[in-house]
Scaffold this motif. Structure first.
Motif, PDB file in Angstrom:
ATOM      1  N   LEU A 249       0.815  -1.222   0.000  1.00 27.60           N
ATOM      2  CA  LEU A 249       0.000   0.000   0.000  1.00 27.60           C
ATOM      3  C   LEU A 249       0.844   1.265   0.000  1.00 27.60           C
ATOM      4  CD1 LEU A 249      -2.854  -1.090   2.471  1.00 27.60           C
ATOM      5  CD2 LEU A 249      -2.823  -1.192  -0.030  1.00 27.60           C
ATOM      6  N   ASN A 251       2.369   1.898  -3.057  1.00 32.00           N
ATOM      7  CA  ASN A 251       2.411   2.100  -4.508  1.00 32.00           C
ATOM      8  C   ASN A 251       3.839   2.047  -5.055  1.00 32.00           C
ATOM      9  OD1 ASN A 251      -0.497   2.874  -5.525  1.00 32.00           O
ATOM     10  ND2 ASN A 251      -0.230   3.907  -3.566  1.00 32.00           N
ATOM     11  N   CYS A 313       3.476   8.036  -1.601  1.00 31.86           N
ATOM     12  CA  CYS A 313       2.133   7.716  -2.091  1.00 31.86           C
ATOM     13  C   CYS A 313       1.521   6.570  -1.290  1.00 31.86           C
ATOM     14  CB  CYS A 313       2.173   7.382  -3.570  1.00 31.86           C
ATOM     15  SG  CYS A 313       2.396   8.832  -4.620  1.00 31.86           S
ATOM     16  N   HIS A 315      -1.517   4.499   0.031  1.00 32.47           N
ATOM     17  CA  HIS A 315      -2.817   4.206  -0.566  1.00 32.47           C
ATOM     18  C   HIS A 315      -3.955   4.514   0.401  1.00 32.47           C
ATOM     19  CE1 HIS A 315      -5.984   1.929  -2.649  1.00 32.47           C
ATOM     20  NE2 HIS A 315      -5.229   2.070  -3.719  1.00 32.47           N
ATOM     21  N   THR A 317      -6.468   2.868   1.182  1.00 32.85           N
ATOM     22  CA  THR A 317      -6.923   1.708   1.957  1.00 32.85           C
ATOM     23  C   THR A 317      -5.931   1.286   3.035  1.00 32.85           C
ATOM     24  OG1 THR A 317      -5.990   0.186   0.317  1.00 32.85           O
ATOM     25  CG2 THR A 317      -8.304   0.827   0.051  1.00 32.85           C
ATOM     26  N   TYR A 318      -4.852   2.032   3.177  1.00 34.28           N
ATOM     27  CA  TYR A 318      -3.889   1.788   4.256  1.00 34.28           C
ATOM     28  C   TYR A 318      -4.619   1.799   5.595  1.00 34.28           C
ATOM     29  CZ  TYR A 318       0.272   2.753   7.199  1.00 34.28           C
ATOM     30  OH  TYR A 318       1.259   2.724   8.151  1.00 34.28           O
ATOM     31  N   TYR A 342      -0.366  10.751  -2.657  1.00 32.64           N
ATOM     32  CA  TYR A 342      -1.720  10.341  -3.041  1.00 32.64           C
ATOM     33  C   TYR A 342      -2.705  11.390  -2.540  1.00 32.64           C
ATOM     34  CZ  TYR A 342      -4.589   6.464  -4.784  1.00 32.64           C
ATOM     35  OH  TYR A 342      -5.404   5.662  -5.546  1.00 32.64           O
ATOM     36  N   ASP A 362      -4.424  10.960  -8.085  1.00 30.86           N
ATOM     37  CA  ASP A 362      -5.519  10.019  -7.822  1.00 30.86           C
ATOM     38  C   ASP A 362      -6.129   9.619  -9.170  1.00 30.86           C
ATOM     39  OD1 ASP A 362      -7.498   8.455  -6.801  1.00 30.86           O
ATOM     40  OD2 ASP A 362      -8.715  10.106  -6.018  1.00 30.86           O
ATOM     41  N   PRO A 363      -5.876   8.381  -9.588  1.00 30.11           N
ATOM     42  CA  PRO A 363      -5.137   7.319  -8.909  1.00 30.11           C
ATOM     43  C   PRO A 363      -3.631   7.451  -9.146  1.00 30.11           C
ATOM     44  CG  PRO A 363      -5.958   6.508 -10.984  1.00 30.11           C
ATOM     45  CD  PRO A 363      -6.468   7.930 -10.857  1.00 30.11           C
TER      46      PRO A 363
END
Length: 414
Positions: A249, A251, A313, A315, A317-318, A342, A362-363
């Motif tokens: 997570l 990236n 970066c 994520h 969802t971290y 991010y 993003d993304p």
């Protein structure tokens, strides 16, 4: 930091508890060093997660004590470890090989008992607990010594421990609700963590981030020039650095792929973690990726200066995305460097809205990263972001954090 030596509170003993091996801890070392420099007697009880570490040491004016780390898997092992605790066998720390040891509930209990044993035998006016799992032990020691209790929250305890299991996360939240109101002060790593603890009834919360000493980022031009030549960075149009944990997570796969496809961009990367294999897989395909292995803290500062842009970066969802205020952000500020980050992740994004020192993506994909590289190769774009970082470091630096810390301790120890 300069002080009048006659005003030093030299008889004030501070006992810090932490579950790391202390020496390269980016939070414990600056806080303990600043307090020791201000004249406090600082002892830190840490954990020998690695073999070959000294049981007792002096560094930056602090006394470092390490409790043994036992990876206990069975009740027999636990009772054997407990017997060593009763006998006071501190030589357990000196393992012949530097093996990293993992923890479980038995290990945590054993370490807490040893920490309690060491803490009972040392004077203390303030018990300073770095992290939640040390707080029950710290509370017991504060009652024994009739000392003030400080809880130093490095992260969202519930979200951190929920990585192990949902129940463990709930248990961590319960512990924090029980003990936060019993503290005399809470030090929070960020505003969002601090706000959560305020809601749990903490009497006083002070935000002290992992902000950096600007003097550590003063450029050594001779060394920088030599290293640029060694790594052939003078031929690069842009130098990116990622100097940190190689975990999920972050990236990292997208970053490596984008750099492989951008021969004019060079990447300096270091660290350790389960994604290290991605770096090694990429190296044969790109002479513009420079792998440095694991770096000491001072070298992290140096290679941050060597780069143009810091990659950070994380994520969305971290597990702690809402609370993210990473070291990389403040290292970039201290070095006056731009970032790639991010968009919309945690407290970091809030800070970067106030101080626009980053390109926010993003993304995060190889395609969006390559476009970011192209933007950053325009000198005006890069310099605008770097100017914002330089403005940010006037607010986010260790001198500001140190003043908050010493003001708090001055009030606690009146």
């Amino acid at each position: 930091m300069t002080n009048n030596p006659n005003s030093f509170p030299r008889k004030t003993d501070i006992l810090m508890l932490v579950d790391t091996h202390v020496y390269d801890d980016s939070r414990v070392m600056p806080e303990g060093s600043s307090l020791a420099q201000a004249g406090y007697t600082v002892r830190v009880i840490g954990l020998a997660r690695f073999g070959g570490l000294p049981v007792q040491n002096q560094i930056n004016g602090m006394e470092i004590l390490l409790a043994p780390m036992e990876t206990v898997r069975t009740s027999i092992q636990f009772f054997c470890a407990l017997w060593r605790w009763i006998c006071g066998d501190t030589n357990t720390v000196n393992h012949p090989t530097p093996t990293y040891k993992t923890s479980n509930i038995f290990s945590i209990i054993f370490f807490s008992l040893w920490m309690l044993r060491l803490g009972l035998n040392r004077p203390a006016k303030v018990i300073h607990c770095h992290d939640l799992l040390q707080l029950p032990t710290g509370w017991l020691l504060s009652r024994w010594h009739r000392a003030k209790l400080v809880y130093d929250s490095h992260e969202s305890a519930e979200h951190t421990h929920a990585q192990v299991s949902k129940r463990f996360g709930q248990f961590a939240a319960f512990l924090e609700r029980v003990f936060a109101p019993k503290t005399d002060a809470v030090i929070a790593v960020g505003e969002r963590v601090g706000e959560d603890i305020r809601k749990q009834g903490a009497n006083r919360v002070v935000v002290i981030g992992n902000w950096k000493k600007l003097e550590h980022f003063a450029p050594d031009h001779v060394r920088l020039k030599a290293e640029r030549e060694r790594l052939a960075l003078n031929k690069s149009k842009l130098v990116i650095s990622y100097l940190g944990s190689l975990y999920y997570l972050r990236n990292l796969e997208q970053l490596l792929e984008a750099v492989i496809q951008s021969p004019d961009v060079h990447l300096i990367i270091s660290g350790q973690g389960p994604l290290e294999y991605l770096v090694h897989n990429a190296l044969p395909h790109a002479s513009n990726i420079h792998w440095l292995g694991w770096l000491k803290k001072a070298d992290v500062d140096f290679y941050t200066q060597l780069s143009d842009v810091v990659y950070c970066c994380i994520h969305p969802t971290y597990y702690q995305a809402d609370y993210v205020v990473p070291n990389k952000l403040f290292e970039a500020f201290a070095a006056g460097k731009a970032l790639i980050a991010y968009k919309g992740v945690g407290e970091m994004s809030q800070i970067l809205e106030s101080f626009p020192a980053a390109l926010l993506l993003d993304p995060v994909t190889p395609e969006t990263l390559k476009l970011a590289f192209q933007q950053l190769q325009h000198s005006e774009t890069l310099h605008q972001l770097q100017r914002a970082a330089i403005m940010a470091r006037k607010t986010y630096n260790w001198a500001v954090a140190e003043k908050r810390l010493l003001d708090l301790y001055s009030e606690l120890t009146l």
